[in-house]
Design an enzyme around this catalytic site. Structure first.
Site, PDB file in Angstrom:
ATOM      1  N   ASP A   1       0.779  -1.183  -0.122  1.00  0.00           N
ATOM      2  CA  ASP A   1      -0.093   0.058   0.044  1.00  0.00           C
ATOM      3  C   ASP A   1       0.925   1.142   0.118  1.00  0.00           C
ATOM      4  O   ASP A   1       1.462   1.829   0.806  1.00  0.00           O
ATOM      5  CB  ASP A   1      -0.887  -0.080   1.391  1.00  0.00           C
TER       6      ASP A   1
ATOM      7  N   GLU B   1      31.985   9.482   1.881  1.00  0.00           N
ATOM      8  CA  GLU B   1      32.626   9.468   3.289  1.00  0.00           C
ATOM      9  C   GLU B   1      31.746   9.783   4.404  1.00  0.00           C
ATOM     10  O   GLU B   1      31.654  11.340   4.460  1.00  0.00           O
ATOM     11  CB  GLU B   1      33.806  10.417   3.234  1.00  0.00           C
TER      12      GLU B   1
ATOM     13  N   GLU C   1      30.230  10.618   7.846  1.00  0.00           N
ATOM     14  CA  GLU C   1      30.520  10.682   9.231  1.00  0.00           C
ATOM     15  C   GLU C   1      29.400  10.507  10.160  1.00  0.00           C
ATOM     16  O   GLU C   1      28.137  10.779   9.591  1.00  0.00           O
ATOM     17  CB  GLU C   1      31.171  11.963   9.557  1.00  0.00           C
TER      18      GLU C   1
ATOM     19  N   GLU D   1      37.077  10.856  13.921  1.00  0.00           N
ATOM     20  CA  GLU D   1      37.019  12.125  13.306  1.00  0.00           C
ATOM     21  C   GLU D   1      37.528  13.172  14.285  1.00  0.00           C
ATOM     22  O   GLU D   1      37.714  12.858  15.494  1.00  0.00           O
ATOM     23  CB  GLU D   1      35.582  12.318  12.706  1.00  0.00           C
TER      24      GLU D   1
ATOM     25  N   GLU E   1      34.404   8.226  11.186  1.00  0.00           N
ATOM     26  CA  GLU E   1      34.011   7.994   9.674  1.00  0.00           C
ATOM     27  C   GLU E   1      34.613   6.438   9.331  1.00  0.00           C
ATOM     28  O   GLU E   1      35.668   6.004   9.754  1.00  0.00           O
ATOM     29  CB  GLU E   1      35.014   8.990   9.065  1.00  0.00           C
TER      30      GLU E   1
ATOM     31  N   HIS F   1      31.324  13.757   2.157  1.00  0.00           N
ATOM     32  CA  HIS F   1      31.899  14.093   0.995  1.00  0.00           C
ATOM     33  C   HIS F   1      31.443  12.946  -0.071  1.00  0.00           C
ATOM     34  O   HIS F   1      31.452  11.657   0.235  1.00  0.00           O
ATOM     35  CB  HIS F   1      33.460  14.091   1.356  1.00  0.00           C
TER      36      HIS F   1
ATOM     37  N   ARG G   1      41.267  22.266   1.131  1.00  0.00           N
ATOM     38  CA  ARG G   1      40.091  21.387   1.611  1.00  0.00           C
ATOM     39  C   ARG G   1      39.025  22.561   2.080  1.00  0.00           C
ATOM     40  O   ARG G   1      38.004  21.942   2.565  1.00  0.00           O
ATOM     41  CB  ARG G   1      40.141  20.699   2.622  1.00  0.00           C
TER      42      ARG G   1
ATOM     43  N   GLU H   1      36.082  15.572  -5.159  1.00  0.00           N
ATOM     44  CA  GLU H   1      35.514  15.345  -3.911  1.00  0.00           C
ATOM     45  C   GLU H   1      34.354  16.465  -3.841  1.00  0.00           C
ATOM     46  O   GLU H   1      35.021  17.680  -3.936  1.00  0.00           O
ATOM     47  CB  GLU H   1      36.473  15.535  -2.948  1.00  0.00           C
TER      48      GLU H   1
ATOM     49  N   ARG I   1      32.115  18.495  -1.511  1.00  0.00           N
ATOM     50  CA  ARG I   1      32.113  18.389  -0.111  1.00  0.00           C
ATOM     51  C   ARG I   1      30.859  19.016   0.865  1.00  0.00           C
ATOM     52  O   ARG I   1      31.000  18.866   2.207  1.00  0.00           O
ATOM     53  CB  ARG I   1      33.454  19.328   0.489  1.00  0.00           C
TER      54      ARG I   1
END
Ligand code: ADP
Ligand code: MG
Ligand code: MG
Ligand code: MG
Ligand code: MG
Length: 442
Positions: free
Chosen positions: A52, A130, A132, A187, A194, A243, A314, A331, A333
């Site tokens: 349903d 990745e 976390e 982390e 992570e 990420h 970063r 990557e 982020r």
């Protein structure tokens, strides 16, 4: 695939499976289950299992509620924490309408549609996430607290770190379920962890993320802890991101790699970055879909705030890790683990493909630490900000027809409606901060 079906039946028999959970996610990425007994498995594999749909948030109205679950035989796995002999298996499903057509509100089907678009252009997308998360203690009645095992461990001086133990168990369990774990580590923040698993083709990775979150929560619970993928559970310390490392392959080669280029990136890679940047504001409501997501997207915790890319540091939205050749990747982020993995990957792929189709040139890369740039410098370089609130992100989604097309009209409208309500509820509630600031002052 009939042999996929036979293999599943054989494996289920060999492993003594008694129950099978048919899994799918709603549009908010919440994992749903329909448990069936083993006798019903052949029927389910023949796509004859009805449920349903009106009972699932964001799916359909009551009058059109009959839907079918189509299990994907390649997703068969058992839950290793269940006792042998009474094994429980799961299959991830696509949702179909009663007339046998794919249901347009199924997030997995949505990702499949965008993947098909990439395939028509000759591309396969790989994603390595990745994710976390925090591990918190539960109180005497089993309710989650905001207390981390690290702190308790510190004060208690216990020789055993509950969190590290739980994480080891998570890694082992995931490995038993076929995950290839590349790394697992503590982390930045206390209680934050992570676990990285190997990249795979986009659909498989979205399935893996859904499974990963479910396994991490389950194993945490078995250790008396609560695992949360809430993006920013505690003010003043790092939040949890997800990420996403992305590459495109074409004819067995990494389509982002070009040894001739200054940065050894191909034209395809530049256009993909161009598309991600052009649609960054439009996609953020999907990659960062909660009110809380925007508490993470602030300066100072390695979370992106500015829409820029860099091969070096970063701080921006997109980083190009140093690896080249087959490992060339971007990557992205800003996504966080509260996102529906199917939709988040679908909108990132769609944005990148749009960049390729329309040959969108990215702005020049940014090389200094962007957090340290003043407003004038940012403006001079044309660097925009990510949306600062969910409301603002929804406004941007409303302005981005490409991202809307990735979602399809059904998910787009349901998502927008539900999320506007969420914003309004948050806006009108009185929060602890206000009490602390104003109760005695006025
Ligand atoms: P970081 O340096 O940002 O901490 P991690 O080492 O934690 O990165 O994670 C890297 C992720 O990138 C892993 O999931 C890995 O499998 C994935 N990855 C590696 N190569 C590729 C590729 N070619 N395409 C997509 N993802 C990849
Ligand atoms: Mg990492
Ligand atoms: Mg790493
Ligand atoms: Mg990390
Ligand atoms: Mg990373």
């Amino acid at each position: 695939m009939t042999d996929g079906r036979e293999t599943v039946l054989q494996k289920a028999a060999d492993l003594g499976v008694k129950f099978v959970r048919l899994q799918f996610t709603d549009i908010f990425g919440v994992l749903k289950n329909v448990a069936i007994t083993i006798d019903q498995l052949p029927k389910a594999l023949n796509n004859e299992l009805m449920f349903d749909g009106s009972s699932i948030e964001g799916f359909v109205r009551i009058e059109e509620s009959d839907m079918y679950l189509r299990p994907d035989p390649s997703t068969f796995t058992i839950f290793p924490w269940r006792p042998n002999g009474d094994a429980v298996a799961r299959l991830i499903c696509d949702v179909y309408n009663a007339d046998g057509t794919p249901f347009i509100g199924c997030p997995r089907g949505t990702l499949r549609r965008v993947i098909a678009e990439a395939e028509a252009m000759g591309f396969t997308m790989n994603v390595g996430p990745e994710a976390e998360f925090f591990l918190f203690h539960t109180d005497a009645s089993g309710r989650p607290t905001l207390e981390t095992h690290d702190r308790a461990g510190y004060f208690d001086m216990t020789p055993v770190d509950l969190g590290e133990d739980a994480r080891r168990d998570m890694v082992l369990t995931l490995q038993q379920m076929g995950f290839e774990i590349e790394a697992s580590h503590h982390e930045v923040a206390p209680g934050q962890h992570e676990i990285d698993f190997k990249y795979a083709e986009a659909l498989r990775t979205a399935d893996n993320i859904a499974t990963f979150k479910f396994v991490v929560r389950t194993i945490a619970q078995r250790h008396g802890l609560h695992a949360t993928f809430m993006p920013k559970p505690i003010y003043g310390i790092a939040g949890s991101g997800m990420h996403c490392n992305i590459s495109l392959f074409r004819d067995g080669k990494n389509a982002f790699y070009d040894p001739q280029d200054k940065l050894q990136l191909s034209e395809i890679a530049y256009y993909f970055i161009g598309g991600l940047i052009a649609h960054a504001r439009g996609m953020t409501a999907i990659t960062n879909p909660t009110v809380n997501s925007y508490k993470r997207l602030v300066s100072g915790y390695e979370a992106p705030v500015y829409i820029a890319w860099s091969p070096q540091n970063r701080s921006p939205l997109i980083r190009i890790p140093a690896k080249r050749g087959l490992s060339t990747r971007l990557e992205v982020r800003h996504p966080d683990p509260s996102a529906n993995p199917y939709l988040a990957i679908a909108v990132m792929l769609k944005a990148g493909l749009d960049g390729i189709k329309n040959r969108i040139q990215p702005p020049p890369p940014v090389n200094g630490n962007i957090y340290h740039m003043d407003k004038a410098t940012l403006k001079a370089q044309g660097i925009e900000l990510l949306p600062a609130t969910l409301d603002e992100a929804l406004d941007e989604l409303e302005r981005d027809p490409v991202i809307q097309e990735a979602l399809g009209p059904h998910i787009y409208q349901r998502f927008l409606e539900a999320k506007r309500i969420e914003c309004e509820e948050y806006r009108t509630r009185v929060h602890q901060w206000e009490i602390d600031q104003y109760l005695t002052k006025f």
